[in-house]
Design a protein around this motif. Structure first.
Motif, PDB file in Angstrom:
ATOM      1  N   VAL A   1      -0.959  -5.723  -4.531  1.00 49.25           N
ATOM      2  CA  VAL A   1      -2.385  -5.038  -3.772  1.00 49.25           C
ATOM      3  C   VAL A   1      -1.023  -4.418  -2.463  1.00 49.25           C
ATOM      4  O   VAL A   1      -0.530  -5.263  -1.432  1.00 49.25           O
ATOM      5  CB  VAL A   1      -2.991  -5.715  -2.987  1.00 49.25           C
ATOM      6  CG1 VAL A   1      -3.748  -5.332  -2.096  1.00 49.25           C
ATOM      7  CG2 VAL A   1      -3.605  -6.348  -4.076  1.00 49.25           C
ATOM      8  N   VAL A   2      -1.463  -3.324  -1.423  1.00 44.37           N
ATOM      9  CA  VAL A   2      -0.701  -2.150  -0.931  1.00 44.37           C
ATOM     10  C   VAL A   2      -2.104  -1.518   0.447  1.00 44.37           C
ATOM     11  O   VAL A   2      -3.141  -1.060  -0.860  1.00 44.37           O
ATOM     12  CB  VAL A   2       0.075  -1.132  -1.207  1.00 44.37           C
ATOM     13  CG1 VAL A   2       0.358  -0.860   0.096  1.00 44.37           C
ATOM     14  CG2 VAL A   2       1.165  -2.094  -2.368  1.00 44.37           C
TER      15      VAL A   2
ATOM     16  N   LEU B   1       7.333   1.126  -3.022  1.00 46.25           N
ATOM     17  CA  LEU B   1       6.412   1.315  -3.288  1.00 46.25           C
ATOM     18  C   LEU B   1       5.978   1.375  -5.412  1.00 46.25           C
ATOM     19  O   LEU B   1       4.997   1.211  -5.837  1.00 46.25           O
ATOM     20  CB  LEU B   1       5.439   2.730  -2.843  1.00 46.25           C
ATOM     21  CG  LEU B   1       5.485   2.576  -1.426  1.00 46.25           C
ATOM     22  CD1 LEU B   1       5.709   3.637  -0.304  1.00 46.25           C
ATOM     23  CD2 LEU B   1       3.809   1.952  -1.112  1.00 46.25           C
TER      24      LEU B   1
ATOM     25  N   ARG C   1       1.853   9.028  -4.470  1.00 46.85           N
ATOM     26  CA  ARG C   1       0.684   8.666  -4.265  1.00 46.85           C
ATOM     27  C   ARG C   1      -0.132   8.894  -6.064  1.00 46.85           C
ATOM     28  O   ARG C   1      -1.084   8.445  -6.636  1.00 46.85           O
ATOM     29  CB  ARG C   1      -1.239   9.682  -3.554  1.00 46.85           C
ATOM     30  CG  ARG C   1      -1.231   9.089  -2.488  1.00 46.85           C
ATOM     31  CD  ARG C   1      -2.292   9.087  -1.816  1.00 46.85           C
ATOM     32  NE  ARG C   1      -2.543  10.909  -1.384  1.00 46.85           N
ATOM     33  CZ  ARG C   1      -2.448  11.355  -0.574  1.00 46.85           C
ATOM     34  NH1 ARG C   1      -2.143  10.939   0.709  1.00 46.85           N
ATOM     35  NH2 ARG C   1      -2.123  13.212  -0.271  1.00 46.85           N
TER      36      ARG C   1
ATOM     37  N   THR D   1       2.071   6.676  -8.325  1.00 41.06           N
ATOM     38  CA  THR D   1       1.351   5.187  -7.670  1.00 41.06           C
ATOM     39  C   THR D   1      -0.162   4.534  -8.113  1.00 41.06           C
ATOM     40  O   THR D   1      -0.794   3.426  -8.677  1.00 41.06           O
ATOM     41  CB  THR D   1       2.153   4.813  -6.670  1.00 41.06           C
ATOM     42  OG1 THR D   1       1.301   4.923  -5.573  1.00 41.06           O
ATOM     43  CG2 THR D   1       3.116   4.436  -6.636  1.00 41.06           C
TER      44      THR D   1
ATOM     45  N   TYR E   1      -1.736   4.837  -4.980  1.00 39.66           N
ATOM     46  CA  TYR E   1      -1.908   4.226  -4.206  1.00 39.66           C
ATOM     47  C   TYR E   1      -2.750   5.333  -3.446  1.00 39.66           C
ATOM     48  O   TYR E   1      -1.820   6.634  -3.189  1.00 39.66           O
ATOM     49  CB  TYR E   1      -0.858   3.219  -3.585  1.00 39.66           C
ATOM     50  CG  TYR E   1      -0.034   2.234  -4.420  1.00 39.66           C
ATOM     51  CD1 TYR E   1      -1.080   1.565  -4.091  1.00 39.66           C
ATOM     52  CD2 TYR E   1       0.611   2.125  -4.390  1.00 39.66           C
ATOM     53  CE1 TYR E   1      -0.727  -0.715  -4.871  1.00 39.66           C
ATOM     54  CE2 TYR E   1       1.134   0.708  -4.907  1.00 39.66           C
ATOM     55  CZ  TYR E   1       0.411  -0.469  -5.422  1.00 39.66           C
ATOM     56  OH  TYR E   1       0.884  -1.357  -5.890  1.00 39.66           O
ATOM     57  N   HIS E   2      -3.339   4.873  -2.599  1.00 38.40           N
ATOM     58  CA  HIS E   2      -4.348   5.487  -1.594  1.00 38.40           C
ATOM     59  C   HIS E   2      -4.135   5.514  -0.030  1.00 38.40           C
ATOM     60  O   HIS E   2      -4.182   5.676   0.762  1.00 38.40           O
ATOM     61  CB  HIS E   2      -5.921   6.019  -1.547  1.00 38.40           C
ATOM     62  CG  HIS E   2      -6.492   6.152  -2.747  1.00 38.40           C
ATOM     63  ND1 HIS E   2      -6.661   7.479  -3.352  1.00 38.40           N
ATOM     64  CD2 HIS E   2      -6.773   4.887  -3.805  1.00 38.40           C
ATOM     65  CE1 HIS E   2      -7.391   7.534  -4.300  1.00 38.40           C
ATOM     66  NE2 HIS E   2      -7.248   5.971  -4.630  1.00 38.40           N
ATOM     67  N   ILE E   3      -2.231   6.346  -0.077  1.00 37.57           N
ATOM     68  CA  ILE E   3      -1.409   6.220   1.542  1.00 37.57           C
ATOM     69  C   ILE E   3      -1.561   7.027   2.020  1.00 37.57           C
ATOM     70  O   ILE E   3      -1.942   8.176   1.669  1.00 37.57           O
ATOM     71  CB  ILE E   3      -0.797   5.291   1.328  1.00 37.57           C
ATOM     72  CG1 ILE E   3       0.272   5.932  -0.027  1.00 37.57           C
ATOM     73  CG2 ILE E   3      -0.372   3.735   0.731  1.00 37.57           C
ATOM     74  CD1 ILE E   3       2.078   5.607  -0.242  1.00 37.57           C
TER      75      ILE E   3
ATOM     76  N   SER F   1       4.129   6.752   3.140  1.00 44.21           N
ATOM     77  CA  SER F   1       5.083   6.723   2.362  1.00 44.21           C
ATOM     78  C   SER F   1       6.045   6.323   2.967  1.00 44.21           C
ATOM     79  O   SER F   1       7.226   5.708   3.085  1.00 44.21           O
ATOM     80  CB  SER F   1       4.751   7.569   0.747  1.00 44.21           C
ATOM     81  OG  SER F   1       6.020   8.588   1.626  1.00 44.21           O
TER      82      SER F   1
ATOM     83  N   SER G   1       3.693  -0.745  -7.260  1.00 44.21           N
ATOM     84  CA  SER G   1       2.966  -0.505  -8.599  1.00 44.21           C
ATOM     85  C   SER G   1       2.791  -0.902  -9.861  1.00 44.21           C
ATOM     86  O   SER G   1       1.552  -1.147 -10.262  1.00 44.21           O
ATOM     87  CB  SER G   1       3.181   0.788  -8.178  1.00 44.21           C
ATOM     88  OG  SER G   1       1.947   1.794  -9.778  1.00 44.21           O
TER      89      SER G   1
END
Length: 225
Positions: free
Chosen positions: A184-185, A175, A135, A138, A140-142, A145, A179
């Motif tokens: 778009v993830v 991931l 996070r 990248t 990304y608010h995942i 992972s 990024s």
């Protein structure tokens, strides 16, 4: 729309038939046998699925890349990734596919909207640390992972075939690559079944992953300079 599920497998003769037969209800199936020494490949061929086989065990990442190259060549629109040990429930495939509108990479999350009470503690801890790092690097608010249950769009697949990693690090690097290319993830909740699955993670894999995380932090620092 043409959909295929890639199942990387290594010595999964006890589970592979059940997994393949369930997945066939939702998509075409490709099993990439990563140098198994058991009957994984032979059993799968009897299901009518496409089977690709490595002559020796190279790693899960290598098996996924082999499958992606074949799926791209065959012009599939959506590519599902699912483990061959029976841990992932194929009945979640339609739910994941529904989440692909405007998305390049969809990750099944074992932590989204639920607590994975049946996940071994060591996996939960290592996943939590890794996910926070991914996070940070990248943006990304995942929440998960490390989950191998994913869907990749036709547009995104070519970005992931040239990744240098062949082992479990591959799934994290996907991931980072997403990024870097502004893909778009998103995530969608899934449930996993944990039993007596074999673990092929060895001490060398842990060392390799530690080196990978160090390179991630260096990569982030260099971007800020």
């Amino acid at each position: 729309m043409r959909i295929i599920t890639i199942i990387p497998a290594y010595n999964e003769e006890n589970a592979i038939l059940h997994v393949v037969n369930c997945v066939k209800k939702y998509s075409d199936v490709m099993v990439v046998d990563d140098g198994s020494t058991d009957e994984t490949a032979a059993l799968t061929k009897n299901t009518g699925s496409k089977v690709l086989k490595h002559n020796k065990n190279i790693g899960k990442g290598a098996a996924i890349k082999t499958g992606l190259e074949s799926a791209i060549k065959d012009d599939y629109d959506l590519i599902v990734l699912l483990d061959g040990d029976g841990q992932h429930d194929p009945r979640c495939i339609p739910l994941l596919l529904e989440g692909m509108d405007g998305v390049d990479l969809l990750i099944g999350s074992r932590f989204l909207n639920m607590a994975p009470h049946n996940m071994p503690l060591q996996r939960r801890l290592s996943n939590g640390i890794t996910t926070r790092l991914i996070r940070f690097v990248t943006g990304y608010h995942i929440t998960d992972s490390q989950c191998g249950f994913r869907v990749i769009s036709k547009k995104a697949a070519p970005f992931f075939v040239d990744i240098s990693y062949n082992d479990y690090v591959y799934e994290s690097e996907v991931l980072c690559k997403a990024s870097e290319n502004d893909l778009v993830v998103a995530e969608s909740p899934i449930q996993c079944i944990y039993g007596n699955e074999k673990s092929y993670v060895r001490s060398r894999h842990v060392v390799h992953y530690m080196m990978f995380t160090l390179r991630l932090l260096i990569r982030k620092l260099l971007r800020r300079i």
